[in-house]
Design a protein around this motif. Structure first.
Motif, PDB file in Angstrom:
ATOM      1  N   LYS A 396       0.822  -1.221   0.000  1.00 49.35           N
ATOM      2  CA  LYS A 396       0.000   0.000   0.000  1.00 49.35           C
ATOM      3  C   LYS A 396       0.854   1.269   0.000  1.00 49.35           C
ATOM      4  O   LYS A 396       0.424   2.308  -0.492  1.00 49.35           O
ATOM      5  CB  LYS A 396      -0.910   0.009   1.227  1.00 49.35           C
ATOM      6  N   GLN A 397       2.058   1.179   0.559  1.00 46.51           N
ATOM      7  CA  GLN A 397       2.912   2.358   0.687  1.00 46.51           C
ATOM      8  C   GLN A 397       3.717   2.653  -0.575  1.00 46.51           C
ATOM      9  O   GLN A 397       4.471   3.625  -0.601  1.00 46.51           O
ATOM     10  CB  GLN A 397       3.883   2.167   1.861  1.00 46.51           C
ATOM     11  N   THR A 398       3.568   1.827  -1.600  1.00 47.03           N
ATOM     12  CA  THR A 398       4.392   2.020  -2.801  1.00 47.03           C
ATOM     13  C   THR A 398       3.538   2.131  -4.057  1.00 47.03           C
ATOM     14  O   THR A 398       3.737   1.380  -5.018  1.00 47.03           O
ATOM     15  CB  THR A 398       5.391   0.851  -2.952  1.00 47.03           C
ATOM     16  N   PRO A 399       2.563   3.031  -4.113  1.00 47.97           N
ATOM     17  CA  PRO A 399       1.763   3.181  -5.344  1.00 47.97           C
ATOM     18  C   PRO A 399       2.613   3.758  -6.471  1.00 47.97           C
ATOM     19  O   PRO A 399       3.461   4.636  -6.243  1.00 47.97           O
ATOM     20  CB  PRO A 399       0.664   4.152  -4.912  1.00 47.97           C
ATOM     21  N   GLY A 400       2.393   3.254  -7.665  1.00 53.59           N
ATOM     22  CA  GLY A 400       3.147   3.756  -8.814  1.00 53.59           C
ATOM     23  C   GLY A 400       4.535   3.188  -8.956  1.00 53.59           C
ATOM     24  O   GLY A 400       5.255   3.541  -9.887  1.00 53.59           O
ATOM     25  N   PHE A 401       4.947   2.289  -8.049  1.00 55.61           N
ATOM     26  CA  PHE A 401       6.280   1.693  -8.128  1.00 55.61           C
ATOM     27  C   PHE A 401       6.259   0.547  -9.143  1.00 55.61           C
ATOM     28  O   PHE A 401       5.329  -0.261  -9.168  1.00 55.61           O
ATOM     29  CB  PHE A 401       6.717   1.162  -6.770  1.00 55.61           C
ATOM     30  N   SER A 402       7.310   0.452  -9.941  1.00 59.98           N
ATOM     31  CA  SER A 402       7.456  -0.675 -10.862  1.00 59.98           C
ATOM     32  C   SER A 402       8.144  -1.832 -10.147  1.00 59.98           C
ATOM     33  O   SER A 402       8.582  -1.702  -8.991  1.00 59.98           O
ATOM     34  CB  SER A 402       8.277  -0.254 -12.079  1.00 59.98           C
ATOM     35  N   GLY A 403       8.254  -2.963 -10.827  1.00 57.14           N
ATOM     36  CA  GLY A 403       8.944  -4.112 -10.240  1.00 57.14           C
ATOM     37  C   GLY A 403      10.391  -3.799  -9.913  1.00 57.14           C
ATOM     38  O   GLY A 403      10.909  -4.214  -8.870  1.00 57.14           O
ATOM     39  N   VAL A 434      11.903   3.816   1.172  1.00 61.69           N
ATOM     40  CA  VAL A 434      10.980   4.493   0.255  1.00 61.69           C
ATOM     41  C   VAL A 434      11.272   5.991   0.246  1.00 61.69           C
ATOM     42  O   VAL A 434      11.323   6.629  -0.819  1.00 61.69           O
ATOM     43  CB  VAL A 434       9.516   4.213   0.657  1.00 61.69           C
ATOM     44  N   ASP A 435      11.465   6.571   1.432  1.00 64.66           N
ATOM     45  CA  ASP A 435      11.791   8.002   1.510  1.00 64.66           C
ATOM     46  C   ASP A 435      13.095   8.305   0.786  1.00 64.66           C
ATOM     47  O   ASP A 435      13.222   9.324   0.095  1.00 64.66           O
ATOM     48  CB  ASP A 435      11.914   8.433   2.976  1.00 64.66           C
ATOM     49  N   ARG A 436      14.067   7.431   0.947  1.00 60.48           N
ATOM     50  CA  ARG A 436      15.380   7.628   0.313  1.00 60.48           C
ATOM     51  C   ARG A 436      15.262   7.607  -1.203  1.00 60.48           C
ATOM     52  O   ARG A 436      15.888   8.415  -1.900  1.00 60.48           O
ATOM     53  CB  ARG A 436      16.326   6.515   0.794  1.00 60.48           C
ATOM     54  N   ILE A 437      14.445   6.707  -1.735  1.00 63.12           N
ATOM     55  CA  ILE A 437      14.322   6.567  -3.188  1.00 63.12           C
ATOM     56  C   ILE A 437      13.474   7.686  -3.781  1.00 63.12           C
ATOM     57  O   ILE A 437      13.802   8.257  -4.817  1.00 63.12           O
ATOM     58  CB  ILE A 437      13.731   5.183  -3.532  1.00 63.12           C
ATOM     59  N   VAL A 438      12.365   8.029  -3.096  1.00 69.65           N
ATOM     60  CA  VAL A 438      11.450   9.042  -3.624  1.00 69.65           C
ATOM     61  C   VAL A 438      12.018  10.451  -3.449  1.00 69.65           C
ATOM     62  O   VAL A 438      12.020  11.254  -4.386  1.00 69.65           O
ATOM     63  CB  VAL A 438      10.073   8.933  -2.944  1.00 69.65           C
ATOM     64  N   ARG A 484      15.934  17.101   1.962  1.00 69.44           N
ATOM     65  CA  ARG A 484      16.149  15.774   1.388  1.00 69.44           C
ATOM     66  C   ARG A 484      16.298  15.929  -0.118  1.00 69.44           C
ATOM     67  O   ARG A 484      15.396  16.435  -0.785  1.00 69.44           O
ATOM     68  CB  ARG A 484      14.961  14.866   1.720  1.00 69.44           C
ATOM     69  N   GLY A 485      17.439  15.457  -0.659  1.00 69.23           N
ATOM     70  CA  GLY A 485      17.685  15.614  -2.087  1.00 69.23           C
ATOM     71  C   GLY A 485      17.797  17.090  -2.430  1.00 69.23           C
ATOM     72  O   GLY A 485      18.552  17.841  -1.817  1.00 69.23           O
ATOM     73  N   GLN A 486      17.004  17.553  -3.407  1.00 61.46           N
ATOM     74  CA  GLN A 486      17.022  18.959  -3.802  1.00 61.46           C
ATOM     75  C   GLN A 486      15.914  19.764  -3.127  1.00 61.46           C
ATOM     76  O   GLN A 486      15.818  20.968  -3.330  1.00 61.46           O
ATOM     77  CB  GLN A 486      16.867  19.067  -5.326  1.00 61.46           C
ATOM     78  N   SER A 487      15.068  19.112  -2.358  1.00 65.16           N
ATOM     79  CA  SER A 487      13.953  19.809  -1.716  1.00 65.16           C
ATOM     80  C   SER A 487      14.313  20.170  -0.278  1.00 65.16           C
ATOM     81  O   SER A 487      15.046  19.452   0.400  1.00 65.16           O
ATOM     82  CB  SER A 487      12.699  18.930  -1.739  1.00 65.16           C
ATOM     83  N   LEU A 488      13.750  21.288   0.193  1.00 65.14           N
ATOM     84  CA  LEU A 488      13.979  21.739   1.570  1.00 65.14           C
ATOM     85  C   LEU A 488      12.963  21.137   2.534  1.00 65.14           C
ATOM     86  O   LEU A 488      13.156  21.162   3.745  1.00 65.14           O
ATOM     87  CB  LEU A 488      13.917  23.266   1.629  1.00 65.14           C
ATOM     88  N   GLY A 489      11.878  20.616   2.006  1.00 59.96           N
ATOM     89  CA  GLY A 489      10.853  19.956   2.806  1.00 59.96           C
ATOM     90  C   GLY A 489      10.020  19.099   1.886  1.00 59.96           C
ATOM     91  O   GLY A 489      10.070  19.242   0.667  1.00 59.96           O
TER      92      GLY A 489
END
Length: 660
Positions: A396-403, A434-438, A484-489
């Protein structure tokens, strides 16, 4: 005896190493002959040493060669001295003329002659000085031929490298450039991938399994008059499992399986691509029944005649023409099936896509929640899991994720758990993965001022507040103000998986995306550049509503979207300037309307927005539970899907009703 005579009459094969040996011999010859035909080893001295020997009367005569080199010959008395015994030349080759004892080079000829003559006169010496001119004919000849020898050697080396041969005769290896580069998998090759390793993709798997079944049991189909499909095209987004399906076919079919990429046909030489296509199908027909798998077929299968201004695509088109002929031409063999994969089906040539070549187009979509659970189960097999890990929750926590994304999540979670010294991978490790990848890697040490941090907190709180109050906005999962990444929040949502989208749903999502900028306006009465990604997303959505989906009342039920990617309008817009102005105004009106709607919502709940922002400043990360404490239960909450495995028919009926 006859066999021995046959071997004696056989001509020796040309070996390219002969060319390399000849080049080395040429360099050695230059060095050898540059010193004259005598091949002697003569000691070199400097001019001051020469004049010392000359003053002592030890020099017999001097030869000046080519006005730059002096060759010194000593008399018999000097040769007996200890200092000159090492200067006796050693001749490697027979020579008529004696070799000099010493040689040296001088600068200006006139100055050297004057000093030489004055030394002879001052010491009353009788030393003959002769002038000679020597030309190195062999060295000049070899130097003139050396560039051609080098070019031939390099050309043969490149041909051998491109043909893949490391030894043997170059005469046969040069023409291997037109041979197919396909890798063969047959009964001798151990392919471990099977359909059991392919989770989800039930529809695609069923169609591919039917092809495999036809190869194993052809009589089952031909007895009813059916024919084997000549080709199947796997189409889908990157990472959905197209190549994995092909690997499963290779492991299950038990027939010769030729695998290669579309770019393997491309070469810098004219005619090579078509030659490799012919050779590939020739090999496949010899081992029929067989399967050919071409990955990323769009490398050679692009539509012909599009944007070909310079004629540079002729070689690719020739390769495509040969492929079309081999797949369904005058002498086509029906026992060869072609599997191909691409994520750019819209750019493929229509002749390649027609029935008779690719009879089936198998769409490999992104997995839904049930399929994601099955994929997780496959990738979690080698991972040491904690007991409380819930696979339903992960799906449920990974909508839109491919294999491929899910495989990456499982691997990243295992790495995070190992980094933290855990003995098993738990729920939090997967959430962090998931947070790390997204969102990217956390940057807790990034320097941010208090004013900036406060603005970021209210911005993210604005997103959370608006999405909580709207019916069709995605429910919130987590909000953070840690860079995180290029975003500030960032704010994480759990979007509903819809097959069709209605205008009110798109408008609610746009309003929630503008909640960040609206919160800055409501609280600070100022706006900033922090809403760039939100504005980009909203602008694309509004433009899609107007120009693609026909959801605008002012523009009407029109679409300017070309699904084939081969628009007949070329570089021009498919609408007039008046329509362009209308489209721009409609997009601006939609965005402005949703922005004002977000501002009004936040003004009504300004006190709760402030409480949420203050809690976010204090904790830096808040979850759904924190919002429920402040806002109460979400009024538009929907029941969660039950994705447990159905074991009995009664449970199946119950679950289907609950989903509906």
């Amino acid at each position: 005896m006859a066999k021995d005579n046959k071997n004696l009459n056989k001509k020796p094969k040309f070996n390219p190493y002969w060319v390399y040996g000849f080049i080395i011999a040429a360099f050695l010859s230059i060095q050898l002959f540059s010193g004259g035909f005598g091949g002697s080893s003569t000691k070199k001295i400097n001019p001051s040493e020469f004049f010392t020997y000359l003053q002592r009367g030890e020099v017999k005569n001097v030869d000046i060669v080519n006005n730059r080199e002096a060759r010194v010959y000593l008399n018999k008395e000097a040769m007996e001295l200890e200092v000159h015994k090492k200067s006796k030349p050693t001749n490697f080759l027979p020579t008529v003329n004696p070799s000099p004892n010493y040689t040296f080079e001088f600068g200006d000829l006139k100055l050297f002659q004057e000093k030489l003559q004055s030394t002879i006169d001052d010491n009353n010496l009788s030393v003959p000085v002769s002038f000679k001119t020597e030309e190195n004919y062999w060295g000049s000849l070899i130097m003139s031929l050396l560039p051609f020898i080098l070019i031939i050697g390099v050309w043969i080396f490149i041909m051998r490298r491109m043909s893949g041969g490391a030894g043997g005769g170059a005469g046969g290896q040069i023409f291997n450039i037109g041979k197919s580069k396909a890798k063969l998998f047959d009964e001798k090759t151990d392919v471990k991938t099977s359909f059991r390793d392919v989770a989800g993709l039930e529809g695609a798997k069923e169609e591919v399994q039917e092809i495999v079944d036809f190869l194993k049991n052809p009589d089952k189909y031909t007895s009813l008059g059916g024919k084997i499909p000549k080709g199947a095209l796997l189409v889908g987004q990157p990472g959905t499992g197209k190549t994995l399906l092909a690997k499963a076919v290779a492991g299950e079919a038990k027939v010769p399986f030729f695998s290669l990429s579309g770019s393997d046909f491309v070469e810098m030489f004219v005619g090579v691509g078509a030659s490799r296509v012919r050779d590939l199908f020739k090999q496949a027909k010899e081992k029929a029944p067989a399967i050919i798998f071409i990955d990323e077929i769009d490398a050679i299968g692009r539509a012909r005649g599009k944007n070909n201004f310079s004629g540079s695509n002729d070689e690719r088109e020739n390769t495509l023409n040969q492929l079309l002929t081999e797949m369904d031409g005058f002498g086509t063999n029906t026992n060869v099936i072609v599997l191909a994969a691409t994520n750019r089906a819209d750019v493929l040539d229509k002749a390649l896509m027609r029935a008779g070549r690719f009879d089936r187009q198998i769409y490999v979509d992104l997995p839904d929640v049930r399929e994601r659970k099955e994929i997780f189960e496959v990738h979690l097999r080698p991972i040491k899991q904690s007991e409380e890990l819930d696979i339903d929750f992960l799906a449920k926590q990974t909508p839109g994720f491919s294999g491929a994304d899910i495989a990456n999540v499982c691997n990243e979670a295992a790495l995070i758990a190992a980094r933290n010294g855990k003995k098993a991978v738990g729920k939090q490790d997967f959430l962090d993965a998931v947070d790390r990848i997204v969102g990217g890697l956390e940057k807790k040490n990034k320097i941010i001022t208090k004013e900036e941090k406060k603005a970021i907190a209210y911005h993210e709180a604005g997103h959370a507040t608006v999405s909580w109050m709207l019916e069709h906005a995605a429910p919130l999962v987590k909000v953070t103000i840690v860079p995180r990444g290029q975003s500030l929040g960032a704010a994480w949502y759990l979007p509903e998986e819809r097959l069709i989208v209605r205008p009110e749903q798109m408008l609610d999502e746009m309003c929630a995306a503008l909640g960040g900028r609206a919160a800055e306006k409501v609280i600070f009465n100022k706006i900033s550049t922090g809403a760039l990604s939100d504005l980009e997303k909203v602008t694309k959505q509004a433009r899609a509503m107007v120009t693609i989906y026909g959801l605008s009342d002012k523009v009407g039920n029109l679409t300017y979207y070309d699904s084939s990617g081969q628009s007949e309008y070329g570089f021009t817009k498919p609408y007039s300037e008046q329509t362009a102005e209308l489209i721009d105004k409609e997009i601006s009106d939609i965005i402005e309307e949703q922005y004002q709607r977000a501002v009004k919502l936040l003004e009504q709940h300004k006190d709760k927005l402030t409480l949420l922002a203050e809690e976010l400043l204090e904790k830096e990360v808040i979850f759904k539970d924190n919002l429920e404490k402040i806002f109460g239960k979400r009024p538009f909450a929907k029941p969660e899907l039950d994705i447990r495995k159905k074991e009995e028919k009664s449970e199946e009926t119950t679950d289907e009703n609950s989903e509906e």
